[in-house]
Motif scaffolding. Structure first.
Motif, mmCIF file in Angstrom:
data_model
loop_
_atom_site.group_PDB
_atom_site.id
_atom_site.type_symbol
_atom_site.label_atom_id
_atom_site.label_comp_id
_atom_site.label_asym_id
_atom_site.label_seq_id
_atom_site.Cartn_x
_atom_site.Cartn_y
_atom_site.Cartn_z
ATOM 1 N N ALA D 52 -7.948 32.734 -87.730
ATOM 2 C CA ALA D 52 -8.118 31.330 -88.116
ATOM 3 C C ALA D 52 -9.045 31.285 -89.317
ATOM 4 O O ALA D 52 -10.102 31.924 -89.307
ATOM 5 C CB ALA D 52 -8.697 30.518 -86.958
ATOM 6 N N ASN D 53 -8.650 30.583 -90.345
ATOM 7 C CA ASN D 53 -9.464 30.478 -91.561
ATOM 8 C C ASN D 53 -9.877 31.851 -92.096
ATOM 9 O O ASN D 53 -11.012 32.043 -92.531
ATOM 10 C CB ASN D 53 -10.714 29.634 -91.288
ATOM 11 C CG ASN D 53 -10.344 28.264 -90.755
ATOM 12 O OD1 ASN D 53 -9.426 27.622 -91.266
ATOM 13 N ND2 ASN D 53 -11.034 27.827 -89.710
ATOM 14 N N GLY D 54 -8.929 32.803 -92.027
ATOM 15 C CA GLY D 54 -9.207 34.113 -92.601
ATOM 16 C C GLY D 54 -10.072 35.021 -91.739
ATOM 17 O O GLY D 54 -10.372 36.144 -92.113
ATOM 18 N N GLU D 55 -10.456 34.550 -90.559
ATOM 19 C CA GLU D 55 -11.284 35.390 -89.686
ATOM 20 C C GLU D 55 -10.553 35.737 -88.387
ATOM 21 O O GLU D 55 -9.752 34.955 -87.887
ATOM 22 C CB GLU D 55 -12.597 34.666 -89.339
ATOM 23 C CG GLU D 55 -13.493 34.488 -90.561
ATOM 24 C CD GLU D 55 -14.843 33.886 -90.183
ATOM 25 O OE1 GLU D 55 -15.232 33.964 -88.995
ATOM 26 O OE2 GLU D 55 -15.492 33.334 -91.078
ATOM 27 N N THR D 56 -10.853 36.936 -87.853
ATOM 28 C CA THR D 56 -10.247 37.361 -86.595
ATOM 29 C C THR D 56 -10.956 36.668 -85.430
ATOM 30 O O THR D 56 -12.169 36.784 -85.279
ATOM 31 C CB THR D 56 -10.376 38.885 -86.432
ATOM 32 O OG1 THR D 56 -9.661 39.507 -87.499
ATOM 33 C CG2 THR D 56 -9.800 39.344 -85.093
ATOM 34 N N LYS D 57 -10.178 35.921 -84.633
ATOM 35 C CA LYS D 57 -10.757 35.262 -83.460
ATOM 36 C C LYS D 57 -10.755 36.185 -82.237
ATOM 37 O O LYS D 57 -11.652 36.170 -81.433
ATOM 38 C CB LYS D 57 -10.004 33.975 -83.129
ATOM 39 C CG LYS D 57 -10.283 32.859 -84.119
ATOM 40 C CD LYS D 57 -9.509 31.608 -83.781
ATOM 41 C CE LYS D 57 -9.807 31.101 -82.370
ATOM 42 N NZ LYS D 57 -8.924 29.951 -82.023
ATOM 43 N N ARG D 58 -9.663 36.936 -82.059
ATOM 44 C CA ARG D 58 -9.650 37.946 -81.001
ATOM 45 C C ARG D 58 -8.600 39.011 -81.312
ATOM 46 O O ARG D 58 -7.614 38.750 -81.989
ATOM 47 C CB ARG D 58 -9.400 37.320 -79.620
ATOM 48 C CG ARG D 58 -8.153 36.496 -79.492
ATOM 49 C CD ARG D 58 -7.960 36.032 -78.031
ATOM 50 N NE ARG D 58 -6.977 34.960 -77.991
ATOM 51 C CZ ARG D 58 -6.399 34.520 -76.893
ATOM 52 N NH1 ARG D 58 -6.709 35.033 -75.719
ATOM 53 N NH2 ARG D 58 -5.498 33.538 -76.923
ATOM 54 N N SER D 59 -8.840 40.207 -80.802
ATOM 55 C CA SER D 59 -7.910 41.318 -80.984
ATOM 56 C C SER D 59 -7.181 41.549 -79.671
ATOM 57 O O SER D 59 -7.806 41.636 -78.617
ATOM 58 C CB SER D 59 -8.674 42.585 -81.371
ATOM 59 O OG SER D 59 -9.274 42.411 -82.636
ATOM 60 N N MET D 60 -5.851 41.602 -79.741
ATOM 61 C CA MET D 60 -5.080 41.672 -78.504
ATOM 62 C C MET D 60 -4.254 42.944 -78.378
ATOM 63 O O MET D 60 -3.596 43.150 -77.391
ATOM 64 C CB MET D 60 -4.186 40.445 -78.394
ATOM 65 C CG MET D 60 -5.030 39.177 -78.267
ATOM 66 S SD MET D 60 -4.142 37.652 -78.647
ATOM 67 C CE MET D 60 -3.058 38.158 -79.940
ATOM 68 N N GLY D 61 -4.282 43.795 -79.380
ATOM 69 C CA GLY D 61 -3.498 45.028 -79.307
ATOM 70 C C GLY D 61 -2.016 44.738 -79.230
ATOM 71 O O GLY D 61 -1.511 43.839 -79.904
ATOM 72 N N LEU D 62 -1.301 45.462 -78.388
ATOM 73 C CA LEU D 62 0.126 45.221 -78.202
ATOM 74 C C LEU D 62 0.345 43.832 -77.615
ATOM 75 O O LEU D 62 -0.295 43.461 -76.627
ATOM 76 C CB LEU D 62 0.706 46.251 -77.239
ATOM 77 C CG LEU D 62 1.099 47.594 -77.839
ATOM 78 C CD1 LEU D 62 1.325 48.620 -76.726
ATOM 79 C CD2 LEU D 62 2.383 47.441 -78.659
ATOM 80 N N THR D 63 1.261 43.063 -78.205
ATOM 81 C CA THR D 63 1.471 41.692 -77.736
ATOM 82 C C THR D 63 2.935 41.307 -77.823
ATOM 83 O O THR D 63 3.593 41.538 -78.848
ATOM 84 C CB THR D 63 0.632 40.703 -78.576
ATOM 85 O OG1 THR D 63 -0.746 41.055 -78.462
ATOM 86 C CG2 THR D 63 0.808 39.271 -78.093
ATOM 87 N N PHE D 64 3.419 40.721 -76.729
ATOM 88 C CA PHE D 64 4.771 40.162 -76.669
ATOM 89 C C PHE D 64 4.670 38.671 -76.956
ATOM 90 O O PHE D 64 3.929 37.960 -76.261
ATOM 91 C CB PHE D 64 5.343 40.394 -75.261
ATOM 92 C CG PHE D 64 6.638 39.684 -74.993
ATOM 93 C CD1 PHE D 64 7.852 40.340 -75.166
ATOM 94 C CD2 PHE D 64 6.650 38.365 -74.551
ATOM 95 C CE1 PHE D 64 9.055 39.687 -74.903
ATOM 96 C CE2 PHE D 64 7.851 37.708 -74.296
ATOM 97 C CZ PHE D 64 9.054 38.372 -74.471
ATOM 98 N N LEU D 65 5.415 38.185 -77.964
ATOM 99 C CA LEU D 65 5.404 36.761 -78.314
ATOM 100 C C LEU D 65 6.747 36.141 -77.969
ATOM 101 O O LEU D 65 7.786 36.644 -78.402
ATOM 102 C CB LEU D 65 5.187 36.599 -79.821
ATOM 103 C CG LEU D 65 3.789 36.781 -80.361
ATOM 104 C CD1 LEU D 65 3.836 36.976 -81.862
ATOM 105 C CD2 LEU D 65 2.973 35.544 -80.032
ATOM 106 N N ARG D 66 6.728 35.032 -77.231
ATOM 107 C CA ARG D 66 8.003 34.350 -76.942
ATOM 108 C C ARG D 66 8.503 33.615 -78.183
ATOM 109 O O ARG D 66 7.772 32.841 -78.809
ATOM 110 C CB ARG D 66 7.840 33.329 -75.823
ATOM 111 C CG ARG D 66 7.916 33.972 -74.452
ATOM 112 C CD ARG D 66 8.021 32.928 -73.377
ATOM 113 N NE ARG D 66 9.402 32.601 -73.074
ATOM 114 C CZ ARG D 66 9.947 31.413 -73.224
ATOM 115 N NH1 ARG D 66 9.244 30.414 -73.680
ATOM 116 N NH2 ARG D 66 11.207 31.206 -72.919
#
Lengths: 83, 83, 83, 83, 83, 83, 83
Positions: D52-66
């Motif tokens: 968000a706004n060029g900054e990492t809010k959280r790192s989730m590694g492998l992720t499945f997106l619907r």
């Protein structure tokens, strides 16, 4: 007793001719006599009334309700049976 | 143990006749005894009650819930088992 | 390494029996052990917990999640691997 | 040059193994390496990060997106090419 | 003149290689060169830019847009032709 | 009496040529004469008027309504019959 | 007179080449000449203009509208005929 409800639509089938409460998305609530329904859960009510906080907001008579706006349906006669 | 859950609907099948918690879209929450469900996740509850913050807001008895308003379903008996 | 992920569902298949994070629409977040899923991305979690800001809001045990409320699913073990 | 894009999914196919930006409904934004996708536009990202706004809010590694929560997908390498 | 538009997709077909304006749900607006589309109205834009009030908010280069987030599409060259 | 309503669409069929009230999602309300409908509950009204609080907001004449925006439909003649 | 409207799409067919008003979800309103439509109610307008409170907000020329964002469509020529 809740005999004879094997599939969800059995409850609607058992409720034909009886008064039901229909909760719609967006907090609208209707009561009326269930005349017909289909697999999309489209229903027709007779003597349909929109109610809020226990009061009738408007009377609409015969009413066709689109299934995809429905949250839940409950036969009015069972409303306090569970307690 | 969680034997016998190969597919998601197996959990619903195992929960027939038991009390379940149903979380609906828009923050509505119901508890009741699961009588029936189908592949659309339409469900019928007996002794359905709408609850909020641990209190019963209204008792609806037999209730048909349309699957597309459901977020999750959890058997009440497992709620604190995980800790 | 991310061997063996040819299709999106492969990640879910690889995650069976492992802890996953499930982000739902409307900002709800659940963690739990993935037991089962289907092509609609309906999933069953064991030891499911609703979490917010790193804290457990409620424990729900076995939980069936409807696929259409899911935004993303991430195996918890990979969450910080990427940095 | 944009050779070889006859159908929309060709862009996703060309982006496998590369970093992409994924804009979700409700203003959530993820970046990560595209590992897999299907015709529903379900995707798997490696090293996924919510930004968000060029900054990492959280790192989730492998992720499945619907797929149905996705608004658009853009290969990160092309982001400033157009000016 | 608007020759050759018998079906809605004909307009998209005629617009390949040309700049189009894409209005998304939730008031987001993109411009870019239409490279490809399919029957779901998924589209790929080259040199895609998000615009608001006539100004470029960000440049995204090649971009895949999911059809179900699109409200309307208009070839940029026709925008003031109608007056 | 409500003879002849076996299926929900029977009510719409019986209402052809008659004035109906159509409640749309987002609180919009239309009245008009039902000319045609299909299985998607797309309808065409003649002399359609948008109404609010018992007043006409605008007159639209012939109007095509997409079914998926409809909440309920009620023949105007039955509106006060139920009391 | 409203001859020849047996099915909802007949109204759209009769309106080809004529000016129509298109009400979209989220209160957006467009007017333009109907060039083409399909069974999804995707439509193409020529000389499309977005209007609000009787004023033109922008002119878009040729415009493709996705059917699922449409609430209703009314031929402009019939708007005051009904009174």
């Amino acid at each position: 007793m809740v005999n004879g409800i094997e599939r969800p639509l059995d409850l609607l089938n058992n409720s034909k001719g009886k008064e039901i409460l229909v909760q719609l998305k967006g907090d609208r609530q209707l009561v009326g006599t269930l005349l017909a329904f289909d697999i999309h859960i489209n229903v027709v009510l007779d003597n349909a009334k929109e109610v809020a906080n226990g009061e009738t907001k408007r009377s609409m008579g015969l009413t066709f309700l689109r299934g995809d706006t429905i949250v839940f349906i409950s036969p009015a006669s069972t409303a306090s049976k569970g307690e």
